[in-house]
Design a protein around this motif. Sequence first.
Motif, PDB file in Angstrom:
ATOM      1  N   GLY A 189       0.811  -1.211   0.000  1.00 22.13           N
ATOM      2  CA  GLY A 189       0.000   0.000   0.000  1.00 22.13           C
ATOM      3  C   GLY A 189       0.841   1.256   0.000  1.00 22.13           C
ATOM      4  O   GLY A 189       0.502   2.247  -0.663  1.00 22.13           O
ATOM      5  N   LEU A 190       1.954   1.225   0.745  1.00 24.13           N
ATOM      6  CA  LEU A 190       2.844   2.381   0.759  1.00 24.13           C
ATOM      7  C   LEU A 190       3.509   2.554  -0.598  1.00 24.13           C
ATOM      8  O   LEU A 190       3.682   3.682  -1.084  1.00 24.13           O
ATOM      9  N   ASP A 191       3.876   1.455  -1.237  1.00 22.92           N
ATOM     10  CA  ASP A 191       4.466   1.530  -2.576  1.00 22.92           C
ATOM     11  C   ASP A 191       3.505   2.170  -3.566  1.00 22.92           C
ATOM     12  O   ASP A 191       3.898   3.029  -4.368  1.00 22.92           O
ATOM     13  N   THR A 192       2.250   1.729  -3.545  1.00 24.42           N
ATOM     14  CA  THR A 192       1.306   2.273  -4.515  1.00 24.42           C
ATOM     15  C   THR A 192       0.963   3.723  -4.213  1.00 24.42           C
ATOM     16  O   THR A 192       0.750   4.516  -5.139  1.00 24.42           O
ATOM     17  N   ALA A 193       0.927   4.100  -2.936  1.00 27.49           N
ATOM     18  CA  ALA A 193       0.705   5.508  -2.601  1.00 27.49           C
ATOM     19  C   ALA A 193       1.861   6.358  -3.118  1.00 27.49           C
ATOM     20  O   ALA A 193       1.658   7.461  -3.649  1.00 27.49           O
ATOM     21  N   LEU A 194       3.097   5.864  -2.963  1.00 29.76           N
ATOM     22  CA  LEU A 194       4.251   6.598  -3.474  1.00 29.76           C
ATOM     23  C   LEU A 194       4.210   6.676  -4.994  1.00 29.76           C
ATOM     24  O   LEU A 194       4.587   7.692  -5.586  1.00 29.76           O
ATOM     25  N   ALA A 195       3.733   5.618  -5.638  1.00 29.05           N
ATOM     26  CA  ALA A 195       3.557   5.660  -7.089  1.00 29.05           C
ATOM     27  C   ALA A 195       2.550   6.735  -7.475  1.00 29.05           C
ATOM     28  O   ALA A 195       2.682   7.380  -8.521  1.00 29.05           O
ATOM     29  N   GLY A 196       1.538   6.941  -6.630  1.00 27.51           N
ATOM     30  CA  GLY A 196       0.593   8.024  -6.881  1.00 27.51           C
ATOM     31  C   GLY A 196       1.249   9.384  -6.796  1.00 27.51           C
ATOM     32  O   GLY A 196       0.979  10.275  -7.608  1.00 27.51           O
ATOM     33  N   VAL A 197       2.138   9.576  -5.815  1.00 28.33           N
ATOM     34  CA  VAL A 197       2.895  10.823  -5.718  1.00 28.33           C
ATOM     35  C   VAL A 197       3.739  11.014  -6.975  1.00 28.33           C
ATOM     36  O   VAL A 197       3.817  12.110  -7.540  1.00 28.33           O
TER      37      VAL A 197
END
Length: 451
Positions: A189-197
Amino acid sequence: MNFKIMAAAAAVLVTAACGSPAPEIPSPSQTKGAPPDTSSITIEGDASAPVNQIAIQAIADLEQYWAENYPKLYGQDFEQISGGYYAVTADSPAPPCTTEPEEVAGNAFYCSTEDVVAWDSQELLPTLQSKFGDFVIPVVMAHEFGHAIQARSNFTARTVTRELQADCFAGAWARHAKDDGVFEVTSGGLDTALAGVLDLRDNPGTAKTDPDAHGSGFDRTSAFQDGFDNGLDRCKEYRDDEPMVLALPFNNIEDAAAEGNAPYDSIVNGVPYDLEDYWTQLYPELTNGQAWTPVAGLEAFDPADPPMCGDQSTGGYSLFYCVPDDYVGWDNVETMPRVYEQGGDYAVSTLLATQYGLAALTRLGDESDEKTSTLRADCLAGGYTASVILHNRAETSSWSISPGDLDEGIKALLVFRGDGDADRQGAGFDRVRAFREGVINGAESCLDYQN
């Protein structure tokens, strides 16, 4: 489609993936801690919409978080946002600071003159959620709260600096949300949130002095991770050019016309030789004069006819460094062309550079565990990238970086992953952090790198 990377010993096989779907992220209601009380939060718009429910939960916690932390940071009480929260659709009335709802389409913003936060709940948040999971919505809200903090603290700087500080504040809040169980934030989830950034970056080539500049993907993910790792005190220190903004220009008209992408064949044929040049010059500096031993071979193979590595078949493996035979191999028919198509030329370059990093660690006698050696190789790929940016091998290399290449390198490490990779190699979030370490501080910082 999977990458499998041979690292440290012939029997050790480490997987990573190309174009995997985003991991499932638990619903915000599935928290390990007590969710914030949302009873006092009202929004203008449809509070029952799923994306708005997530936003409301984030807002409730952000109000509490800043009420607790603003006085510690700035020495005065936090004034809660007074102008309201607006979830805007095409049928909504125009929110404050706009003349029509269309002005909010595809956007989220904080308006200081009316002290409001507004967001496009019809297209923007659902699209981000579908691509990057639930937690990206709280991150967007945390970013906008960062701008409210700037208004209250009278922070003045270039637009890009204000945006990066807001990203830093969002990262600090995300660490709290993860650690305190406000949301269940897995490594995926943290990886995908960072991908959103990363996805919310400027168009490549945007100057840091542009009044609309928000930062490259490298800059924005760096700021978010800075806050996540170092907290609010670090974010408060942001000033123009501190931290440094890596806004790179196109090299020439042709580079701009190609959007910074060199042809695939020139990458897979040229980058390994530039990596050899890089390590030929760097390795003696790291080893008190020992010469670099060139990698024995390069194997661009068809997955229907994979090469051997020692006495093992590499069938099903798409990218690897073969320790016993000392060669770098990659699927040149399916996987790497797809990485190029989806990630860009420097995504391919970065993945090749990580394999040369593993070759260098093998030569250096590195005996770290699999996860640490992977992160050190990622860091060394960042060190190679720094060399290309600095043109510090001008007599032997004409290779150069184009706008967007750093973002592509991050994307390669963050997105092209497979199931279980975080357990074996480290989360994409950690791999991006290691790559950034090499870019910013050079290869020497990578040899003893610990997450």
